[in-house]
Structure formats: structure tokens, C-alpha cells
Design an enzyme around this catalytic site. Structure first.
Site: not given
Ligand code: BJW
Length: 240
Positions: A112, A120
Site C-alpha cells: 500500500h 509525481c
Molecule cells: C492488533 C493490535 C496489537 C490492534 N497486536 N493486533 C467489494 C468486495 C471486495 C473488494 C472490494 C469491494 N469494493 C471495493 C473493493 C476493493 C477495495 C476494498 O477492499 N474495499 C473494502 C473496504 C471492501 N480495495 C481496493 O480498492 C484496493 N485496490 C484494489 O482492490 O485494486 C483492484 C485489484 C483487483 C484485483 C487484484 C488486485 C487489485 C486498494 C486498497 C487500498 C487501501 N488503502 C489504505 C489506506 C492507504 C494507506 C494509508 O493511508 O495508510 O490502506 S485503507 C487502510 O486499510 C490502509 C491499510 O493498509 C488497510 C488495511 O487495514 P489493516 O492493516 O487491516 O488495519 P485495521 O485497522 O483494519 O486492522 C488492525 C487489526 O490489528 C485489527 O484486527 C486489530 O484487532 C489488530 N490489532 N492492536 C496485534 N497490539
């Protein structure tokens, strides 16, 4: 446990950096409780209001660079696993912080993007960046001003290095998912690919993720505690 010649792929999410002082996204005290995705993390938000998006990432960049943020024991344990595991380890992180590399990770993909880089939008040039970013900043390669953006992947954009990630998971003997809620695709689908490849699948998280039932083995607790123990078990535990 598993043959030590088998490659390991580790997927990490925001939970692994929580104990280093960085917020997760979807926990009650997470980033999405204070800002809306559609205002800061989509290409449309950036087109509509670039200043708002710059401010969001500038604040997070300042926090990472200027705050007292350090890798924790979980980052350290994964770097150790990479150094010591004979079959090789690839870490795929969804995180845009630099804590894995600061802990010593070398074989690492930021799917990500990276907070400490900007890109750019016109010519694609990527540069390291630790300061605030603004509309006035120009590209050092093509000279265009106002089109430098955070080098991160927003919703609707393709994550980086997907082919390399999918190839590695298809060849993995172990797939570990650490500190991710399993809400965001394609990362949330990697466990299915790993299962199809016959890999042992392990979730290490504070609580069961969205996809918890897809994992063979589940270990719940803070990453800084459970990851070092699991890594030690992989490296030196009795086979099971
Ligand atoms: C602990 C802890 C401790 C806490 N110890 N654990 C419908 C169905 C399916 C897919 C889609 C859909 N509609 C749209 C989509 C696609 C979409 C998507 O997934 N949407 C969903 C919301 C449904 N995805 C995209 O658009 C992606 N691109 C894409 O799909 O391109 C097309 C493609 C097609 C085919 C193949 C490949 C690609 C792009 C996704 C971009 C995500 N961007 C972000 C922000 C940008 C970066 C930033 O600003 O930082 O990325 S969103 C945000 O979520 C960030 C993260 O990387 C990402 C994931 O979050 P993460 O890391 O899981 O964090 P949390 O907070 O959700 O969870 C933390 C966990 O830790 C929790 O479980 C806690 O319990 C735990 N925890 N303390 C251990 N101490």
C-alpha cells in the site's frame, strides 16, 4: 511444525505497529473513527481537495518522523525470522510506516506504499520525502508543480507488486497474517491463495479477524508478545 526449506510469506497490517505508537484504522480509537475514507483515501478526494489529503498525510508523516516511534518486538522477531529461516521469508506489509525496515527487514514489499516517499502524478517519479508536502512542490524530474502526491495506494487503486506477491504465496509453505482486520482486498484474499497452494495458514492478531475461520492456526494477543514466541517456535520448536 513445517519443513525449514519451505518459504514463508508474512502479511502484516496496522496492528503490528500499534504498540509502537501508530494508530490502526478500524479499531474504536483508529484513524477511520476521526476521518472519513472518502475524504482522504481515494483518488477522488485528492482531485477534489488535495490540501485536505496533504494535511492528513503530513500529520502522519510528522508523527512517524518526529514522534517517539520505534519498531517493537514483533518487527524485530520477523527480521530475525528473515535472517535465520533457511527457506527464505518475504514480508508483505499493508503498512506505510518504515518500522519493518528499521527493525532490519530486507525482503519486504510495501503493497500500500510508503509514507516517506512521494510520487509525481504526471511522470511517475518517486522520491524519498520526510517534510510536509504542499501544492507548491514541483517534481524534480519533469518540473510540474502541484502534482506530487503521497506514494500510497488509495481505494480503487492497484496495490504494488501484486504479481510478485501472488507468486510468493503460491510457493509458500507457511502463510502468516499479523495485525490485520481482513477488511481490505486484495490482501484479505491472500489466505485463500495460500490455502490453495497448500501452505500452513496462521493468524496472529489481537482478536479474530474477518477471515479468521480460513486460518488453520490462530493465536490471539498483542503482536509484541505473540509474534516473538511464534517465531522462536518456528525456528527452534519441536516439529508438530
Ligand atoms: C492488533 C493490535 C496489537 C490492534 N497486536 N493486533 C467489494 C468486495 C471486495 C473488494 C472490494 C469491494 N469494493 C471495493 C473493493 C476493493 C477495495 C476494498 O477492499 N474495499 C473494502 C473496504 C471492501 N480495495 C481496493 O480498492 C484496493 N485496490 C484494489 O482492490 O485494486 C483492484 C485489484 C483487483 C484485483 C487484484 C488486485 C487489485 C486498494 C486498497 C487500498 C487501501 N488503502 C489504505 C489506506 C492507504 C494507506 C494509508 O493511508 O495508510 O490502506 S485503507 C487502510 O486499510 C490502509 C491499510 O493498509 C488497510 C488495511 O487495514 P489493516 O492493516 O487491516 O488495519 P485495521 O485497522 O483494519 O486492522 C488492525 C487489526 O490489528 C485489527 O484486527 C486489530 O484487532 C489488530 N490489532 N492492536 C496485534 N497490539
Amino acid at each position: 511444525m513445517t519443513g525449514k526449506d519451505a518459504p514463508i510469506v508474512v502479511l502484516t497490517g496496522a496492528g503490528i505497529s500499534k504498540e509502537s505508537g501508530l494508530a490502526t484504522f478500524r479499531d474504536a480509537d483508529g484513524i477511520w473513527a476521526t476521518v472519513r475514507i472518502k475524504d482522504v483515501a481515494t483518488p477522488d478526494a485528492y482531485r477534489r481537495d488535495p490540501k485536505r489529503v496533504y494535511e492528513f498525510y503530513n500529520a502522519r508523516r510528522q508523527g512517524l518522523v518526529g514522534g517517539n516511534i520505534r519498531p517493537n518486538a514483533a518487527h524485530g522477531a520477523l527480521a530475525r525470522l528473515e535472517r535465520e529461516w533457511p527457506g527464505g521469508v518475504l514480508t508483505v506489509t499493508q503498512n506505510i510506516d518504515d518500522l519493518h525496515e528499521r527493525a532490519g527487514a530486507k525482503n519486504l514489499i510495501h503493497m500500500h506504499g510508503e509514507l516517506l516517499k512521494i510520487r509525481c502524478d504526471v511522470c511517475g517519479n518517486v522520491v524519498a520525502w520526510r517534510d510536509d508536502l504542499g501544492i507548491e512542490d514541483a517534481c524534480a524530474a519533469c518540473n510540474t508543480a502541484g502534482r506530487m502526491r503521497p506514494h500510497v495506494v488509495w481505494f480503487g487503486e492497484m496495490p504494488f507488486e501484486m504479481e510478485r506477491i501472488e507468486r510468493a504465496i503460491s510457493a509458500a509453505g507457511v502463510f502468516m497474517s499479523i495485525g490485520t482486520s481482513g477488511n481490505v482486498y486484495p490482501a484479505a484474499g491472500f489466505v485463500m491463495l495460500a490455502r490453495q497452494a497448500g501452505a500452513r495458514t496462521v493468524e496472529l492478531n489481537l482478536e479474530p479477524s474477518e477471515g479468521a475461520t480460513l486460518f488453520e492456526e490462530k493465536i490471539y494477543g498483542p503482536a509484541s508478545q505473540v509474534v516473538p514466541v511464534y517465531v522462536e517456535r518456528l525456528l527452534h520448536g519441536a516439529g508438530d
